[in-house]
Write a protein that holds these residues in place. Structure first.
Motif, short mmCIF file in Angstrom:
data_model
loop_
_atom_site.label_atom_id
_atom_site.label_comp_id
_atom_site.label_asym_id
_atom_site.label_seq_id
_atom_site.Cartn_x
_atom_site.Cartn_y
_atom_site.Cartn_z
N VAL A 15 0.83 -1.20 0.00
CA VAL A 15 0.00 0.00 0.00
C VAL A 15 0.87 1.26 0.00
O VAL A 15 1.47 1.59 1.02
CB VAL A 15 -0.91 0.03 1.25
CG1 VAL A 15 -1.84 1.24 1.21
CG2 VAL A 15 -1.71 -1.25 1.40
N PRO A 16 0.99 1.94 -1.14
CA PRO A 16 1.76 3.19 -1.15
C PRO A 16 0.91 4.30 -0.53
O PRO A 16 -0.28 4.37 -0.77
CB PRO A 16 1.97 3.46 -2.64
CG PRO A 16 0.80 2.83 -3.31
CD PRO A 16 0.40 1.65 -2.45
N ALA A 17 1.53 5.14 0.26
CA ALA A 17 0.75 6.20 0.89
C ALA A 17 1.60 7.44 1.07
O ALA A 17 2.75 7.37 1.49
CB ALA A 17 0.22 5.74 2.24
N ILE A 43 4.00 1.61 2.43
CA ILE A 43 5.20 2.35 2.08
C ILE A 43 4.88 3.83 2.27
O ILE A 43 4.13 4.41 1.49
CB ILE A 43 5.60 2.14 0.60
CG1 ILE A 43 5.48 0.68 0.19
CG2 ILE A 43 6.99 2.70 0.34
CD1 ILE A 43 6.47 -0.22 0.82
N ASP A 44 5.42 4.39 3.32
CA ASP A 44 5.18 5.81 3.59
C ASP A 44 6.24 6.60 2.83
O ASP A 44 7.43 6.55 3.14
CB ASP A 44 5.28 6.05 5.09
CG ASP A 44 5.16 7.53 5.42
OD1 ASP A 44 4.80 8.32 4.52
OD2 ASP A 44 5.43 7.90 6.57
N ASP A 45 5.78 7.32 1.82
CA ASP A 45 6.70 7.95 0.89
C ASP A 45 6.92 9.41 1.26
O ASP A 45 6.43 10.31 0.59
CB ASP A 45 6.12 7.81 -0.52
CG ASP A 45 7.13 8.16 -1.59
OD1 ASP A 45 8.31 8.28 -1.27
OD2 ASP A 45 6.72 8.30 -2.77
N GLY A 46 7.65 9.62 2.35
CA GLY A 46 7.96 10.99 2.74
C GLY A 46 6.76 11.79 3.20
O GLY A 46 6.69 13.00 2.95
N SER A 47 5.83 11.15 3.89
CA SER A 47 4.68 11.90 4.40
C SER A 47 5.13 12.88 5.47
O SER A 47 6.08 12.62 6.21
CB SER A 47 3.65 10.95 5.04
OG SER A 47 3.10 10.10 4.08
N ALA A 74 8.26 3.99 -4.74
CA ALA A 74 7.68 3.51 -3.49
C ALA A 74 7.12 2.10 -3.66
O ALA A 74 7.42 1.20 -2.88
CB ALA A 74 6.58 4.46 -3.03
N VAL A 75 6.35 1.93 -4.72
CA VAL A 75 5.74 0.61 -4.93
C VAL A 75 6.82 -0.44 -5.20
O VAL A 75 6.75 -1.56 -4.71
CB VAL A 75 4.74 0.68 -6.11
CG1 VAL A 75 4.30 -0.70 -6.53
CG2 VAL A 75 3.54 1.51 -5.71
N LEU A 178 9.61 -9.64 -11.35
CA LEU A 178 9.79 -8.69 -12.45
C LEU A 178 9.79 -7.25 -11.93
O LEU A 178 10.69 -6.46 -12.24
CB LEU A 178 8.68 -8.86 -13.49
CG LEU A 178 8.65 -7.82 -14.60
CD1 LEU A 178 9.93 -7.89 -15.43
CD2 LEU A 178 7.43 -8.00 -15.50
N PHE A 179 8.81 -6.92 -11.12
CA PHE A 179 8.69 -5.53 -10.67
C PHE A 179 9.75 -5.16 -9.63
O PHE A 179 10.12 -4.00 -9.51
CB PHE A 179 7.29 -5.27 -10.11
CG PHE A 179 6.24 -5.14 -11.18
CD1 PHE A 179 6.61 -4.97 -12.51
CD2 PHE A 179 4.89 -5.18 -10.87
CE1 PHE A 179 5.65 -4.84 -13.51
CE2 PHE A 179 3.92 -5.05 -11.86
CZ PHE A 179 4.30 -4.89 -13.17
N ALA A 180 10.23 -6.16 -8.88
CA ALA A 180 11.31 -5.86 -7.94
C ALA A 180 12.57 -5.51 -8.72
O ALA A 180 13.37 -4.67 -8.31
CB ALA A 180 11.55 -7.04 -7.00
N ASP A 181 12.75 -6.17 -9.88
CA ASP A 181 13.92 -5.93 -10.71
C ASP A 181 13.83 -4.63 -11.49
O ASP A 181 14.82 -3.93 -11.68
CB ASP A 181 14.07 -7.05 -11.75
CG ASP A 181 14.86 -8.21 -11.21
OD1 ASP A 181 15.37 -8.07 -10.08
OD2 ASP A 181 14.96 -9.22 -11.90
N ASP A 182 12.67 -4.35 -12.02
CA ASP A 182 12.54 -3.24 -12.94
C ASP A 182 11.12 -2.71 -12.87
O ASP A 182 10.17 -3.44 -13.14
CB ASP A 182 12.85 -3.72 -14.36
CG ASP A 182 12.90 -2.56 -15.35
OD1 ASP A 182 13.05 -1.41 -14.89
OD2 ASP A 182 12.80 -2.80 -16.56
N TYR A 183 10.99 -1.46 -12.52
CA TYR A 183 9.66 -0.87 -12.43
C TYR A 183 9.79 0.57 -12.88
O TYR A 183 10.76 1.24 -12.54
CB TYR A 183 9.16 -0.95 -10.98
CG TYR A 183 7.66 -0.80 -10.84
CD1 TYR A 183 6.81 -1.70 -11.44
CD2 TYR A 183 7.11 0.25 -10.11
CE1 TYR A 183 5.43 -1.58 -11.32
CE2 TYR A 183 5.74 0.38 -9.98
CZ TYR A 183 4.90 -0.54 -10.58
OH TYR A 183 3.55 -0.41 -10.46
#
Ligand SMILES: Nc1nc2c(ncn2[C@@H]2O[C@H](COP(=O)(O)OP(=O)(O)O)[C@@H](O)[C@H]2O)c(=O)[nH]1
Ligand SMILES: [Mg+2]
Lengths: 250, 140
Positions: A15-17, A43-47, A74-75, A178-183
């Motif tokens: 959950v990105p937030a 994932i608290d993205d600099g709140s 973040a994701v 896949l997404f952990a490698d490249d997003y």
């Protein structure tokens, strides 16, 4: 809603937030009520508000990024966590409460059945009930943008896609890796859809209902929408000329 | 009137710029985010180089109708200044962020070596993030 099977794999909700203190507690609680076996990672993205504390109180594991990375970064942090901890199934929901956890079985079941590697919840795939008005419909300009990208992406992946901007998704281990490698960076969903198909992962869209945002406001303002459209269009265009889908990350 | 050779040379140069930027993105050496301004520069210069009538008209407006290619130089200069200014803000943000990273790594290292937490646990959520003014939602 149907119970996930007991043999269900280890599973995690990502959950990105960002500044979602008003909504995140309920989001986490709802996810946990839906399936207690689903670990919740926020994932608290600099709140700059109390998002992280609210999420932790509600029972989530919280990763706090040292500064804002944007949704893509973040994701991806969430997928890296899922990979490192051996999760075999991941779902992704927004932290603003627009994604209703009771819709999760629609996303998870095709993955569990092995019918798809990635399932995306679409607001526009055939509505479940005719003339349904419960589902949240984004504003007109937003819908036009979503249509535009859905058209391009459908052509690129040779598969009908109706909602390429949806962050309501379920993935199996292949998708997580896949997404952990490249997003993609910035606004990742549209490019990620193309990436998935290029890597021969099976993509499936299912119709879902989404809710209205109740707290805070959308991060996508007018200026950002312009950037969104330009950036994603450019990325898709360049992507056509990329032979290798995934060069190693540097 | 703009000499034809100037128009041709400037068009070729603009197309080259666009192609180079495109190739840099394709090979993942340039992110789309930082390419948009360069592409805008390339497109603006290409339009002005190829559209000779337009260049002459604009030259008339700004009073350099005796030598319209001056408009090309002026426009290129403005765009390059914009790119540079933008990059200055990007560098500033990066240096803020690397300061924060270094501080957090140092604190974590101290914590790992001494086995004692350096910061109170905030609802189990770890060190506080350091909000940076410039790091807004879409910036990566
Ligand atoms: N990680 C991260 N998440 C963000 C950021 N901006 C918004 N979000 C989250 O992404 C989700 C969707 O964002 P929102 O602003 O609602 O976009 P919309 O639903 O497309 O209008 C929410 O959970 C937000 O908290 C950001 O900069 N970083
Ligand atoms: Mg939202």
């Amino acid at each position: 809603m149907s119970e996930p099977p007991l043999s269900a794999p280890r599973r995690i909700a990502i959950v990105p937030a960002r500044n979602e203190e008003g909504a995140i507690g309920l989001v986490v609680a709802e996810i946990r009520a839906f399936d207690p076996g689903l670990d919740v990672l926020v994932i608290d993205d600099g709140s700059v508000d109390r998002t992280a504390a609210r999420a932790a109180e509600a029972g989530a594991t919280v990763v706090r990024l040292p500064f804002n990375l944007g949704i893509g970064g973040a994701v991806q942090t969430g997928f890296m966590y899922a990979l490192a901890h051996g999760y075999e199934l991941a779902v992704r929901l927004d932290g603003d409460g627009q994604h209703d956890p009771s819709e999760l079985p629609k996303l998870i079941e095709p993955v569990l059945r092995g019918d798809a590697d990635i399932v995306v919840g679409s607001r526009f795939a055939a509505p479940p009930f005719d003339g349904d008005t419960d589902s949240y419909r984004p504003p007109l300009a937003r819908r036009a943008g979503i249509r535009f990208f859905a058209g391009i992406v459908s052509l690129l992946v040779r598969q009908r896609v109706t909602d390429t901007t949806s962050g309501f998704q379920a993935l199996n281990g292949k998708g997580i890796r896949l997404f952990a490698d490249d997003y993609p960076h910035d606004y990742p969903e549209v490019e990620a859809t193309v990436m998935v198909v290029k890597h021969r992962l099976r993509l499936l869209e299912v119709p879902v209902l989404m809710r209205e945002r109740e707290h805070g406001s959308s991060s996508i303002t007018a200026l950002r929408s312009a950037y969104y459209v330009l950036k994603v269009t450019l990325a898709l265009l360049v992507g056509v000329f990329r032979r290798k889908a995934v060069p190693a990350r540097d | 009137m703009t000499p034809l050779r100037v128009s041709i040379a400037a068009s070729i140069a603009s197309i080259l710029l666009i192609l180079i930027v495109f190739e840099l993105i394709r090979s993942r050496r340039l992110r789309e985010r930082y390419a948009l301004l360069w592409l805008a520069t390339g497109v603006a210069l290409l339009v002005l180089s190829a559209w000779r009538g337009g260049l002459n008209t604009i030259a008339g407006w700004v009073g350099v109708s005796t030598y319209p290619p001056a408009v090309l130089f002026a426009v290129a200069t403005v765009f390059i200044l914009a790119v540079l200014l933008h990059y200055s803000t990007v560098i500033s943000r990066l240096s803020d962020q690397s300061t924060i990273l270094a501080q957090r790594v140092a604190l974590l290292e101290q914590q790992a070596l001494s086995g004692s937490p350096v910061a109170p646990r905030d609802g189990g959520a770890g060190l506080r993030p350091v909000p940076t003014e410039s790091a807004t939602q879409s910036e990566s």
